[in-house]
Design an enzyme around this catalytic site. Sequence first.
Site, short mmCIF file in Angstrom:
data_model
loop_
_atom_site.label_atom_id
_atom_site.label_comp_id
_atom_site.label_asym_id
_atom_site.label_seq_id
_atom_site.Cartn_x
_atom_site.Cartn_y
_atom_site.Cartn_z
CG HIS A 14 2.91 -2.05 -5.95
ND1 HIS A 14 3.82 -1.13 -6.45
CD2 HIS A 14 1.73 -1.77 -6.57
CE1 HIS A 14 3.21 -0.33 -7.31
NE2 HIS A 14 1.93 -0.70 -7.40
CG LEU A 15 0.71 -9.46 -6.46
CD1 LEU A 15 1.46 -10.78 -6.69
CD2 LEU A 15 -0.45 -9.71 -5.50
CG HIS A 16 -2.51 -3.78 -7.36
ND1 HIS A 16 -3.04 -2.63 -6.81
CD2 HIS A 16 -1.48 -3.36 -8.14
CE1 HIS A 16 -2.37 -1.57 -7.24
NE2 HIS A 16 -1.41 -1.99 -8.05
#
Length: 114
Positions: free
Chosen positions: A100-102
């Site tokens: 996942h990318l924040h």
Amino acid sequence: MKDENCIFCKIADGKIPTEKIFENDKVVAFRDIDPQAPTHVLVIPREHFASSSQVEDDSIFGDLVGSAVKIAKDLGLDESGYRMVINTGKQGGQSVPHLHLHLLAGRNLGWPPG
Ligand code: AMP
């Protein structure tokens, strides 16, 4: 590939309700349940990869970053700025084992990170 025990796979499949703010055939984006900034969005691949280290086709990184940049534009963050982060593994601070990318914005973000 999906992992039936993975919480983010369930979110991507709509089995767990979230505030989705963007989706296409490759990625899903939704608000983080424990926001660390006024805007905190997670962008995840629909396909399950336990971390960035498990990715074989690098094009998914373009999908994640490209989607985050589009979301940032749509949310009006271009002028004030934002940060994109991919935590990987134990020392990288990763707690959910689905890539996942924040996308973080809305306050001055410290550097270096903790
Ligand atoms: P990381 O520590 O980089 O693995 O980030 C995992 C993120 O997932 C954290 O910021 C959590 O707050 C967030 N998170 C965990 N479960 C959920 C959920 N059900 N919905 C939205 N965000 C979540």
